[in-house]
Design an enzyme around this catalytic site. Structure first.
Site, mmCIF file in Angstrom:
data_model
loop_
_atom_site.group_PDB
_atom_site.id
_atom_site.type_symbol
_atom_site.label_atom_id
_atom_site.label_comp_id
_atom_site.label_asym_id
_atom_site.label_seq_id
_atom_site.Cartn_x
_atom_site.Cartn_y
_atom_site.Cartn_z
ATOM 1 N N HIS A 166 -3.075 2.057 -0.735
ATOM 2 C CA HIS A 166 -2.335 3.386 -0.620
ATOM 3 C C HIS A 166 -3.367 4.387 -0.682
ATOM 4 C CE1 HIS A 166 1.750 1.863 -2.535
ATOM 5 N NE2 HIS A 166 1.660 1.815 -1.129
ATOM 6 N N ASP A 216 2.185 6.008 -7.483
ATOM 7 C CA ASP A 216 2.220 4.633 -7.772
ATOM 8 C C ASP A 216 2.475 4.527 -9.271
ATOM 9 O OD1 ASP A 216 0.065 3.794 -4.978
ATOM 10 O OD2 ASP A 216 2.436 4.119 -5.117
ATOM 11 N N SER A 276 4.347 0.947 3.581
ATOM 12 C CA SER A 276 4.271 2.111 2.483
ATOM 13 C C SER A 276 3.270 3.076 3.091
ATOM 14 C CB SER A 276 4.011 1.688 1.311
ATOM 15 O OG SER A 276 2.757 0.931 1.450
#
Lengths: 230, 184
Positions: free
Chosen positions: B81, B107, B42
């Site tokens: 992230h 998210d 990701s």
């Protein structure tokens, strides 16, 4: 007494030590390369519209759409140890001081970002085969391509529309756009743009827009949905 | 018996030293998990599967552009992230919104139900350094079911071989001693 097992152990141990030292030297070499980033940024169009966070949400929130023009020279950030450069433009405005807790705090939201890979990491980028070929060709066989660090955007549409947890963002004063970068190395520490000079690394020349205010809500007959969810 | 224990000593020492170094580095960086292996794509092209990220938890304030490691209560694994928004509600609390570089959306769908932002205490640290590829052994040993057993079996065989070797050499010593005493 030496047997093959001892020899294998010694070789493996030596390999690990050498690999560790080489990695440490590569990481340290980052500090010897000078950095001289510079950028100018200005807003070209600012609007605030009403919208929903996503299609099925019932919450109505205010979103700011800030279009900007950016000229940046980040070519000195590309060294042999640079894997990618993450450039991002943030809109920053101070938190209204409601009490002692809120002193000196800034709200920051990214309105636009871009990933610039070094030719050594082009194969890892998320492009389809045609664009990947074009990207590889643009490097023309060079292993480091600092020219990728030169950006020139005119009236760029923002990638993200920003809001505040309270849902209100119209008529906010003292908003500034900042140009930031994050250098991702092949091995070593990740670095961001710094606020001061550090040895051979100079802080970003320019990179902040003039302060502007977010306008009042656009008066429309219908209400727009924020099409692009973040 | 004693030689088997002394043959196992190098491995026990390695295990004990690794444990000590891990805990010390954790104290140095103010987090229980100073290093982690990247498992998902990701954050491509920055992080690939098998890369190791070094995490430090000294910064109280998260800035937009930082890479926090989020670990929600009850979730088996953390998420790494990028922080795309850091806003403050009226009460001085930091509210962080994250998004993977390789994802199109933020998210919010991955946060615990009812939460639209991440709080500072759900962040166990920020990514500060990076080493590529060295995490693959860890990924392989957890994903290939027999690998851990094979490695432990290999170590046991090595220990056994060293015990046998030491046993042989002791036999040789006593014979050598007997010859010396006879000569005298």
């Amino acid at each position: 007494m030496y047997n093959s097992l001892t020899r294998i152990q010694n070789v493996f141990g030596f390999f690990t030590t050498v690999a560790f030292v080489v990695a440490a030297l590569i990481a340290a070499s980052d500090f010897t390369a000078p950095r001289t980033p510079s950028a100018t940024i200005k807003t070209t169009n600012v609007q605030v519209v009403k919208g929903r966070p996503h299609y099925y949400s019932t919450k109505k929130e205010e979103y700011a759409i800030i279009r900007f023009s950016l000229d940046a020279d980040l070519s000195s950030l590309f060294t042999w140890n640079t894997k990618q450069l993450f450039v991002y433009v943030t809109a920053e405005w101070p938190v209204a001081p409601a009490g002692a807790d809120n002193m000196n705090q800034t709200n920051k939201a990214v309105i636009w970002d871009a990933i610039i890979t070094s030719p050594s990491s082009d194969h890892l980028s998320n492009l389809g085969p045609a664009s990947l070929k074009k990207l590889r060709k643009s490097a023309a066989g060079k292993t480091i391509d600092p020219s990728r660090g030169k950006l020139s955007l005119k009236n760029q549409k923002p990638k993200y529309q920003i809001t505040h947890p309270t849902g209100r963002i119209a008529e906010t004063d003292d908003v500034k756009l900042h140009v930031n970068y994050n250098v991702q190395p092949w091995v070593g520490i990740l670095t961001w743009n710094q606020a001061f000079d550090l040895g051979r690394w100079k802080k970003m020349a320019g990179g902040v827009s003039k302060a502007f205010a977010l306008p009042a809500l656009k008066k429309k007959d219908g209400e727009a949905t924020a099409k692009k969810s973040r | 018996m004693r030689s088997m224990f002394s043959a196992s000593l190098p491995f026990l020492l390695i295990a004990a030293h690794s444990c000590m170094v891990w805990k010390l580095v954790g104290l140095m960086f103010n987090t229980a998990y100073p290093a982690m292996v990247v498992l998902s794509e990701s954050m491509a092209p920055a992080f690939q599967r098998g890369d190791v990220i070094v995490i430090s938890n000294w910064a109280h304030r998260v800035e937009a552009g930082d890479i926090p490691v989020l670990w929600f209560e009850g979730h088996p694994l953390p998420m790494v992230h990028r922080a795309v928004e850091v806003l403050h509600d009226g009460k001085g609390k930091q509210l962080v919104m994250t998004k993977g570089d390789n994802n199109d959306h933020t998210d919010v769908a991955l946060y615990p139900p009812g939460q639209t932002y991440v709080y500072r205490d759900q962040i166990i640290g920020l990514v500060r350094a990076y080493v590529p590829y060295v995490g693959w052994l860890s990924i392989l040993s957890s994903e290939i079911p027999w690998l851990k057993q094979v490695i432990i079996l290999g170590l046991l065989i090595v220990m056994l071989l060293q015990t046998i070797r030491k046993g042989d050499s002791h036999v040789g010593d006593s014979q050598h001693l007997r010859q010396l005493t006879i000569l005298h």
